[in-house]
Design a protein around this motif. Sequence first.
Motif, mmCIF file in Angstrom:
data_model
loop_
_atom_site.group_PDB
_atom_site.id
_atom_site.type_symbol
_atom_site.label_atom_id
_atom_site.label_comp_id
_atom_site.label_asym_id
_atom_site.label_seq_id
_atom_site.Cartn_x
_atom_site.Cartn_y
_atom_site.Cartn_z
ATOM 1 N N ASP A 158 29.210 25.702 -18.741
ATOM 2 C CA ASP A 158 28.632 26.691 -19.654
ATOM 3 C C ASP A 158 27.220 26.282 -20.057
ATOM 4 O O ASP A 158 26.307 27.112 -20.108
ATOM 5 N N ALA A 159 27.044 24.987 -20.335
ATOM 6 C CA ALA A 159 25.717 24.497 -20.710
ATOM 7 C C ALA A 159 24.734 24.644 -19.550
ATOM 8 O O ALA A 159 23.564 24.998 -19.752
ATOM 9 N N ALA A 160 25.212 24.381 -18.330
ATOM 10 C CA ALA A 160 24.347 24.528 -17.158
ATOM 11 C C ALA A 160 23.926 25.980 -16.972
ATOM 12 O O ALA A 160 22.778 26.274 -16.618
ATOM 13 N N ARG A 161 24.841 26.900 -17.234
ATOM 14 C CA ARG A 161 24.499 28.319 -17.112
ATOM 15 C C ARG A 161 23.450 28.709 -18.151
ATOM 16 O O ARG A 161 22.519 29.469 -17.855
ATOM 17 N N LEU A 162 23.590 28.180 -19.364
ATOM 18 C CA LEU A 162 22.583 28.450 -20.392
ATOM 19 C C LEU A 162 21.227 27.878 -19.979
ATOM 20 O O LEU A 162 20.185 28.522 -20.157
ATOM 21 N N GLY A 163 21.248 26.664 -19.442
ATOM 22 C CA GLY A 163 20.002 26.069 -18.972
ATOM 23 C C GLY A 163 19.370 26.887 -17.863
ATOM 24 O O GLY A 163 18.142 27.050 -17.808
ATOM 25 N N ALA A 164 20.211 27.423 -16.980
ATOM 26 C CA ALA A 164 19.705 28.261 -15.892
ATOM 27 C C ALA A 164 19.029 29.508 -16.438
ATOM 28 O O ALA A 164 17.953 29.907 -15.967
ATOM 29 N N MET A 165 19.642 30.118 -17.441
ATOM 30 C CA MET A 165 19.040 31.304 -18.042
ATOM 31 C C MET A 165 17.709 30.951 -18.687
ATOM 32 O O MET A 165 16.740 31.717 -18.610
ATOM 33 N N GLY A 166 17.642 29.784 -19.302
ATOM 34 C CA GLY A 166 16.386 29.342 -19.895
ATOM 35 C C GLY A 166 15.291 29.166 -18.855
ATOM 36 O O GLY A 166 14.132 29.537 -19.082
ATOM 37 N N LEU A 167 15.649 28.624 -17.696
ATOM 38 C CA LEU A 167 14.667 28.436 -16.627
ATOM 39 C C LEU A 167 14.171 29.776 -16.089
ATOM 40 O O LEU A 167 12.977 29.945 -15.816
ATOM 41 N N VAL A 168 15.083 30.727 -15.941
ATOM 42 C CA VAL A 168 14.685 32.052 -15.454
ATOM 43 C C VAL A 168 13.765 32.734 -16.466
ATOM 44 O O VAL A 168 12.740 33.328 -16.100
ATOM 45 N N ALA A 169 14.125 32.644 -17.741
ATOM 46 C CA ALA A 169 13.287 33.247 -18.778
ATOM 47 C C ALA A 169 11.905 32.589 -18.806
ATOM 48 O O ALA A 169 10.880 33.274 -18.936
ATOM 49 N N LEU A 170 11.877 31.266 -18.675
ATOM 50 C CA LEU A 170 10.597 30.551 -18.646
ATOM 51 C C LEU A 170 9.732 31.033 -17.492
ATOM 52 O O LEU A 170 8.519 31.258 -17.652
ATOM 53 N N GLN A 171 10.349 31.200 -16.337
ATOM 54 C CA GLN A 171 9.616 31.689 -15.167
ATOM 55 C C GLN A 171 8.993 33.056 -15.443
ATOM 56 O O GLN A 171 7.824 33.304 -15.128
ATOM 57 N N HIS A 172 9.771 33.942 -16.042
ATOM 58 C CA HIS A 172 9.261 35.287 -16.299
ATOM 59 C C HIS A 172 8.168 35.278 -17.359
ATOM 60 O O HIS A 172 7.199 36.046 -17.261
ATOM 61 N N ILE A 173 8.296 34.423 -18.355
ATOM 62 C CA ILE A 173 7.238 34.313 -19.362
ATOM 63 C C ILE A 173 5.939 33.850 -18.713
ATOM 64 O O ILE A 173 4.857 34.398 -18.973
ATOM 65 N N ILE A 174 6.042 32.850 -17.852
ATOM 66 C CA ILE A 174 4.850 32.302 -17.194
ATOM 67 C C ILE A 174 4.170 33.367 -16.337
ATOM 68 O O ILE A 174 2.942 33.544 -16.398
ATOM 69 N N THR A 175 4.946 34.087 -15.544
ATOM 70 C CA THR A 175 4.344 35.085 -14.653
ATOM 71 C C THR A 175 3.828 36.293 -15.429
ATOM 72 O O THR A 175 2.774 36.843 -15.089
ATOM 73 N N ILE A 176 4.548 36.709 -16.470
ATOM 74 C CA ILE A 176 4.091 37.835 -17.281
ATOM 75 C C ILE A 176 2.769 37.501 -17.963
ATOM 76 O O ILE A 176 1.892 38.362 -18.113
#
Length: 322
Positions: free
Chosen positions: A25-43
Amino acid sequence: MKASRTETVTDKPLAKPIERLVWLDAARLGAMGLVALQHIITICDREPPKVLLGLDPGQIGVAIFFAISGLLAAQGQQGHAVRWLSKRLSRIYLPYWIAVTGVLSANYIVQYKPAPLSLVIAELAGVVGWTHRGDIVGVYFWFVSLLLFCYLLAAVVKLDRRVLPLLVVASIVWLWWDEGFAANTLAFLTGLSLGQLGKRPSPLLTVGVALAAAVLTFTVHPGFACVTIAGIAILSTAIPFSLPEHTEAVIAKLSELSYHFYLVHVPFYLAADKLFPNALLPVFLLGTTGAVIGAAVLYVMETYLRKGLASLYPSRRTVESV
């Protein structure tokens, strides 16, 4: 005269709850954080960094998602493919339909992208990542298209495990035609393969798979990097200690909401960027706050929709005897 009596009979015995692994569950949360970070950077018009094996944060996060999904898809009894798949589709489609309807409606109002009827139908069907990949309204919805495909593969494996090696080989060949989809499919199949050994695969075997894939990343094809990421994510099942029960419950609930967060987060970050163009911190703070609220609202809407459907199609039947 016999009295009329009503008794409730279940169609089948209640299934035993599947053990939750807090570190997954923690790994899935971390994965979501990485995806969100990626989108913030590109946006915010920045170049995302390459973090590991040539992958950026978003690619790592998506690979983790697919690996965990594959591992969990391997659990349960073999042969119950249709029942299993119907449950998975329900969990994917209901919140997705709510989210994609909102995105399509907003797009219709602001006319951000052209949306012909064929595109709308493909988006609602969840296949837009295959049919209109360059024209998707809500580009990030490609993830749902591939996830549905992977769950279909898992259902086939539940019918006959012997096809699993063939699917792995086919996905490897596919790397040379469609690296993004093929690499994440391999991450899913890695989790599915290791999951055949149980919910806690051998750490030694998992490390071996991850290291072998890392070598193949540099010698054969960079798409094997997602297999290495999958192995690293699955190693979280070998973490030997747990957390307080309350903490684990919170992490489990947040992990459950990660899919809802994914479905709504990009529009909020885009809106925040309109207010604070290319400003990373304000976009992160404002966008994340909005996305968290949006995910909670989506979860509540899904819950009420499920309750409504349950009242129309009850899982229990009433038997009258006189």
